[in-house]
Structure formats: C-alpha cells, structure tokens
Design a protein around this motif. Structure first.
Motif, PDB file in Angstrom:
ATOM      1  N   MET A 221       0.819  -1.214   0.000  1.00 39.98           N
ATOM      2  CA  MET A 221       0.000   0.000   0.000  1.00 39.98           C
ATOM      3  C   MET A 221       0.854   1.265   0.000  1.00 39.98           C
ATOM      4  O   MET A 221       0.542   2.233  -0.708  1.00 39.98           O
ATOM      5  CB  MET A 221      -0.925  -0.015   1.217  1.00 39.98           C
ATOM      6  CG  MET A 221      -2.038   0.998   1.153  1.00 39.98           C
ATOM      7  SD  MET A 221      -3.279   0.539  -0.080  1.00 39.98           S
ATOM      8  CE  MET A 221      -4.309   1.982  -0.051  1.00 39.98           C
ATOM      9  N   ASP A 222       1.936   1.282   0.761  1.00 34.46           N
ATOM     10  CA  ASP A 222       2.734   2.504   0.865  1.00 34.46           C
ATOM     11  C   ASP A 222       3.639   2.732  -0.339  1.00 34.46           C
ATOM     12  O   ASP A 222       4.342   3.742  -0.406  1.00 34.46           O
ATOM     13  CB  ASP A 222       3.565   2.500   2.154  1.00 34.46           C
ATOM     14  CG  ASP A 222       4.554   1.345   2.215  1.00 34.46           C
ATOM     15  OD1 ASP A 222       4.512   0.466   1.328  1.00 34.46           O
ATOM     16  OD2 ASP A 222       5.367   1.318   3.157  1.00 34.46           O
ATOM     17  N   GLN A 223       3.621   1.820  -1.306  1.00 36.19           N
ATOM     18  CA  GLN A 223       4.441   1.972  -2.506  1.00 36.19           C
ATOM     19  C   GLN A 223       3.651   2.535  -3.696  1.00 36.19           C
ATOM     20  O   GLN A 223       4.211   2.690  -4.788  1.00 36.19           O
ATOM     21  CB  GLN A 223       5.068   0.637  -2.898  1.00 36.19           C
ATOM     22  CG  GLN A 223       6.023   0.092  -1.844  1.00 36.19           C
ATOM     23  CD  GLN A 223       6.710  -1.171  -2.298  1.00 36.19           C
ATOM     24  OE1 GLN A 223       6.954  -1.365  -3.487  1.00 36.19           O
ATOM     25  NE2 GLN A 223       7.011  -2.049  -1.348  1.00 36.19           N
ATOM     26  N   VAL A 224       2.375   2.826  -3.482  1.00 32.38           N
ATOM     27  CA  VAL A 224       1.516   3.262  -4.586  1.00 32.38           C
ATOM     28  C   VAL A 224       0.852   4.587  -4.232  1.00 32.38           C
ATOM     29  O   VAL A 224       0.213   4.716  -3.188  1.00 32.38           O
ATOM     30  CB  VAL A 224       0.446   2.194  -4.916  1.00 32.38           C
ATOM     31  CG1 VAL A 224      -0.448   2.669  -6.052  1.00 32.38           C
ATOM     32  CG2 VAL A 224       1.108   0.868  -5.280  1.00 32.38           C
ATOM     33  N   GLU A 225       0.992   5.559  -5.120  1.00 27.56           N
ATOM     34  CA  GLU A 225       0.330   6.856  -4.967  1.00 27.56           C
ATOM     35  C   GLU A 225      -1.086   6.767  -5.553  1.00 27.56           C
ATOM     36  O   GLU A 225      -1.261   6.261  -6.661  1.00 27.56           O
ATOM     37  CB  GLU A 225       1.130   7.935  -5.698  1.00 27.56           C
ATOM     38  CG  GLU A 225       0.487   9.311  -5.681  1.00 27.56           C
ATOM     39  CD  GLU A 225       1.217  10.316  -6.560  1.00 27.56           C
ATOM     40  OE1 GLU A 225       0.630  11.383  -6.843  1.00 27.56           O
ATOM     41  OE2 GLU A 225       2.358  10.029  -6.982  1.00 27.56           O
ATOM     42  N   MET A 226      -2.064   7.265  -4.815  1.00 28.57           N
ATOM     43  CA  MET A 226      -3.449   7.243  -5.273  1.00 28.57           C
ATOM     44  C   MET A 226      -3.758   8.510  -6.060  1.00 28.57           C
ATOM     45  O   MET A 226      -3.494   9.622  -5.589  1.00 28.57           O
ATOM     46  CB  MET A 226      -4.407   7.138  -4.077  1.00 28.57           C
ATOM     47  CG  MET A 226      -4.176   5.912  -3.218  1.00 28.57           C
ATOM     48  SD  MET A 226      -4.532   4.387  -4.121  1.00 28.57           S
ATOM     49  CE  MET A 226      -3.411   3.255  -3.304  1.00 28.57           C
ATOM     50  N   VAL A 227      -4.325   8.340  -7.254  1.00 26.59           N
ATOM     51  CA  VAL A 227      -4.687   9.477  -8.104  1.00 26.59           C
ATOM     52  C   VAL A 227      -6.171   9.357  -8.448  1.00 26.59           C
ATOM     53  O   VAL A 227      -6.594   8.409  -9.107  1.00 26.59           O
ATOM     54  CB  VAL A 227      -3.844   9.504  -9.395  1.00 26.59           C
ATOM     55  CG1 VAL A 227      -4.272  10.673 -10.277  1.00 26.59           C
ATOM     56  CG2 VAL A 227      -2.359   9.576  -9.073  1.00 26.59           C
ATOM     57  N   GLN A 228      -6.944  10.331  -7.984  1.00 30.73           N
ATOM     58  CA  GLN A 228      -8.383  10.334  -8.242  1.00 30.73           C
ATOM     59  C   GLN A 228      -8.653  10.879  -9.647  1.00 30.73           C
ATOM     60  O   GLN A 228      -8.138  11.944 -10.015  1.00 30.73           O
ATOM     61  CB  GLN A 228      -9.108  11.176  -7.192  1.00 30.73           C
ATOM     62  CG  GLN A 228     -10.602  11.004  -7.162  1.00 30.73           C
ATOM     63  CD  GLN A 228     -11.045   9.669  -6.582  1.00 30.73           C
ATOM     64  OE1 GLN A 228     -10.341   9.056  -5.814  1.00 30.73           O
ATOM     65  NE2 GLN A 228     -12.217   9.228  -6.972  1.00 30.73           N
ATOM     66  N   VAL A 229      -9.458  10.158 -10.413  1.00 33.93           N
ATOM     67  CA  VAL A 229      -9.839  10.595 -11.757  1.00 33.93           C
ATOM     68  C   VAL A 229     -11.348  10.458 -11.915  1.00 33.93           C
ATOM     69  O   VAL A 229     -12.026   9.880 -11.066  1.00 33.93           O
ATOM     70  CB  VAL A 229      -9.117   9.767 -12.854  1.00 33.93           C
ATOM     71  CG1 VAL A 229      -7.620   9.988 -12.810  1.00 33.93           C
ATOM     72  CG2 VAL A 229      -9.462   8.284 -12.742  1.00 33.93           C
ATOM     73  N   THR A 230     -11.863  10.974 -13.027  1.00 33.47           N
ATOM     74  CA  THR A 230     -13.275  10.810 -13.368  1.00 33.47           C
ATOM     75  C   THR A 230     -13.377   9.686 -14.393  1.00 33.47           C
ATOM     76  O   THR A 230     -12.671   9.698 -15.399  1.00 33.47           O
ATOM     77  CB  THR A 230     -13.857  12.099 -13.959  1.00 33.47           C
ATOM     78  OG1 THR A 230     -13.688  13.139 -13.007  1.00 33.47           O
ATOM     79  CG2 THR A 230     -15.335  11.938 -14.270  1.00 33.47           C
ATOM     80  N   ALA A 231     -14.269   8.731 -14.126  1.00 36.95           N
ATOM     81  CA  ALA A 231     -14.358   7.561 -15.008  1.00 36.95           C
ATOM     82  C   ALA A 231     -15.730   7.416 -15.640  1.00 36.95           C
ATOM     83  O   ALA A 231     -16.153   6.312 -15.961  1.00 36.95           O
ATOM     84  CB  ALA A 231     -13.995   6.297 -14.236  1.00 36.95           C
ATOM     85  N   SER A 232     -16.437   8.510 -15.827  1.00 39.40           N
ATOM     86  CA  SER A 232     -17.745   8.444 -16.472  1.00 39.40           C
ATOM     87  C   SER A 232     -17.614   7.839 -17.870  1.00 39.40           C
ATOM     88  O   SER A 232     -16.735   8.241 -18.640  1.00 39.40           O
ATOM     89  CB  SER A 232     -18.338   9.846 -16.584  1.00 39.40           C
ATOM     90  OG  SER A 232     -19.397   9.863 -17.519  1.00 39.40           O
ATOM     91  N   PRO A 233     -18.470   6.884 -18.225  1.00 39.72           N
ATOM     92  CA  PRO A 233     -18.390   6.325 -19.573  1.00 39.72           C
ATOM     93  C   PRO A 233     -18.726   7.340 -20.661  1.00 39.72           C
ATOM     94  O   PRO A 233     -18.377   7.149 -21.824  1.00 39.72           O
ATOM     95  CB  PRO A 233     -19.419   5.185 -19.539  1.00 39.72           C
ATOM     96  CG  PRO A 233     -20.349   5.526 -18.432  1.00 39.72           C
ATOM     97  CD  PRO A 233     -19.533   6.260 -17.417  1.00 39.72           C
ATOM     98  N   LEU A 234     -19.363   8.436 -20.283  1.00 39.12           N
ATOM     99  CA  LEU A 234     -19.724   9.464 -21.259  1.00 39.12           C
ATOM    100  C   LEU A 234     -18.643  10.531 -21.414  1.00 39.12           C
ATOM    101  O   LEU A 234     -18.524  11.138 -22.475  1.00 39.12           O
ATOM    102  CB  LEU A 234     -21.049  10.130 -20.860  1.00 39.12           C
ATOM    103  CG  LEU A 234     -22.248   9.195 -20.717  1.00 39.12           C
ATOM    104  CD1 LEU A 234     -23.496   9.996 -20.377  1.00 39.12           C
ATOM    105  CD2 LEU A 234     -22.460   8.375 -21.970  1.00 39.12           C
ATOM    106  N   ASP A 235     -17.869  10.744 -20.369  1.00 40.28           N
ATOM    107  CA  ASP A 235     -16.851  11.800 -20.430  1.00 40.28           C
ATOM    108  C   ASP A 235     -15.697  11.465 -19.488  1.00 40.28           C
ATOM    109  O   ASP A 235     -15.505  12.111 -18.460  1.00 40.28           O
ATOM    110  CB  ASP A 235     -17.477  13.140 -20.044  1.00 40.28           C
ATOM    111  CG  ASP A 235     -16.515  14.307 -20.235  1.00 40.28           C
ATOM    112  OD1 ASP A 235     -15.586  14.184 -21.055  1.00 40.28           O
ATOM    113  OD2 ASP A 235     -16.696  15.329 -19.541  1.00 40.28           O
ATOM    114  N   PRO A 236     -14.893  10.451 -19.813  1.00 46.38           N
ATOM    115  CA  PRO A 236     -13.800  10.054 -18.919  1.00 46.38           C
ATOM    116  C   PRO A 236     -12.674  11.080 -18.889  1.00 46.38           C
ATOM    117  O   PRO A 236     -12.460  11.814 -19.853  1.00 46.38           O
ATOM    118  CB  PRO A 236     -13.326   8.722 -19.518  1.00 46.38           C
ATOM    119  CG  PRO A 236     -13.717   8.788 -20.958  1.00 46.38           C
ATOM    120  CD  PRO A 236     -14.985   9.600 -21.003  1.00 46.38           C
TER     121      PRO A 236
END
Length: 200
Positions: A25-40
């Motif tokens: 877990m501590d080796q991975v940076e979390m990046v929040q994105v938008t995953a809408s199938p209409l506008d990713p």
C-alpha cells in the motif's frame, strides 16, 4: 507507482484490498480521476484507452489494466501467492465469476445513472440481475470449499463483489437464498483490508 481510481469502484476496491494484503500500500500513490463512460478523464484515457479504472501507472513499463491484471502483477511483485499455482485455474475462474457479478451490477447502476428515464429497458436490467443470481448460486453450490480455504485472489474478488451488491443493490437482498455464502462473507469482511476499503 500510481493507481488511477474513481469513486467507490468495486474493481478499484479489489486492487486496494490486494495492496493491503500484499503489504504494498505505501508503494503506490493514489490518483483520483473521473471515469464516467460518457466523459472520462483525459488522465485516465491516456493511461487506459478504454477509459476504465483501475489503471496502474508503473515507473518502468507500460500502464497495467484491468483489475485482474493489476492484482496478479501486485501479487507477483510481493510474492504473496494470491494466485497459487496448485489451484491457479480454480482461482482464476472464481475471480472471473466475481468480476462477472460486478460487471452486471455496474451496468445496472449505469442504466439508471446515464440513460434517460424514458429509454431505460427493464427486461435488460433484469437480465443483468439474472447473471448475478446465477453466479451467486454457482458460488454457493460449487465454490464454498475454495472460499473457505487459504486466502487467494478469487476470495478477494468475491468479497468485493458481495460488498458491492450490498452497497449499490441493497434493495435486492441475496443472503436468504445463499446462507453458506452469507456466513463466509460475514467473516471475510471483518479482515483489516476489507474494513480499510469499505465504500462510503
């Protein structure tokens, strides 16, 4: 490494649980994105042309997707044997069954969220739920001994699938018809990795 993730995706949760169980877990940076199938999000589509989460951006080598590929890669890096060679085909089939539940359950959510109400097709929604019920019956009838065995990726996938049914489809209770599966899920969701990744 960077993990592209969005909202309470159950496929992302599979990877997060795997990260906890492998100690990475501590080796991975979390990046929040938008995953809408209409506008990713463009950050997502540049990493995964299909525009789905999760995607694991590695320091060396191409980005990995989907969740099954990422989980197997993380297990390989950590050497934790969540894909044990002695029962590899059972583990992979169990994981595929759980992912089938998730794919159908997510499509049901998308039907209500993205399709205009006058275009929604109830028989199609029920057809997706029928996939879920057949898979649950298979888990109860065929896979309980495996689920009750040593920890592996198939179990993680199943626990995340059942958790997603509770999270997004609580109006369709599944436990009464599957008491052995319900008992197993009650024990598995008490793991630290499941508690830490519980959707809000």
């Amino acid at each position: 490494m960077k993990l592209l993730k969005a909202g309470p995706s159950p496929f992302v949760r599979k990877v997060l649980v795997t990260l906890h169980e492998t100690g990475l877990m501590d080796q991975v940076e979390m990046v929040q994105v938008t995953a809408s199938p209409l506008d990713p999000d463009s950050k997502l589509t540049s990493a995964n042309p299909v525009g789905k989460v999760p995607a694991l951006v590695r320091d060396e080598g191409p980005t990995l997707y989907d969740s099954r590929v990422i989980c197997r890669y993380l297990d390989h890096v950590a050497g934790t044997k969540l894909y044990p060679q002695a029962r590899i085909w059972d583990t992979l089939t169990l994981e595929a069954t759980a992912d089938g539940i998730l794919e159908a359950a997510v499509l049901m959510v998308y039907e209500g969220r993205f399709r205009p109400e006058n275009l929604r097709y109830d028989p199609w929604i029920e057809g997706q739920w029928a996939k879920v019920t057949r898979a649950l019956a298979a888990l109860e009838g065929r896979w309980m001994s495996h689920l009750n065995g040593p920890l592996d990726a198939g179990q993680i996938a199943c626990a995340c699938a059942l958790g997603y049914l509770d999270f997004r489809h609580a109006d369709r209770p599944w436990r009464a018809a599957h008491p052995a599966l319900a008992e197993w899920e009650a024990g598995f969701k008490a793991r630290d990795s499941m508690i830490a990744t519980r959707p809000e």
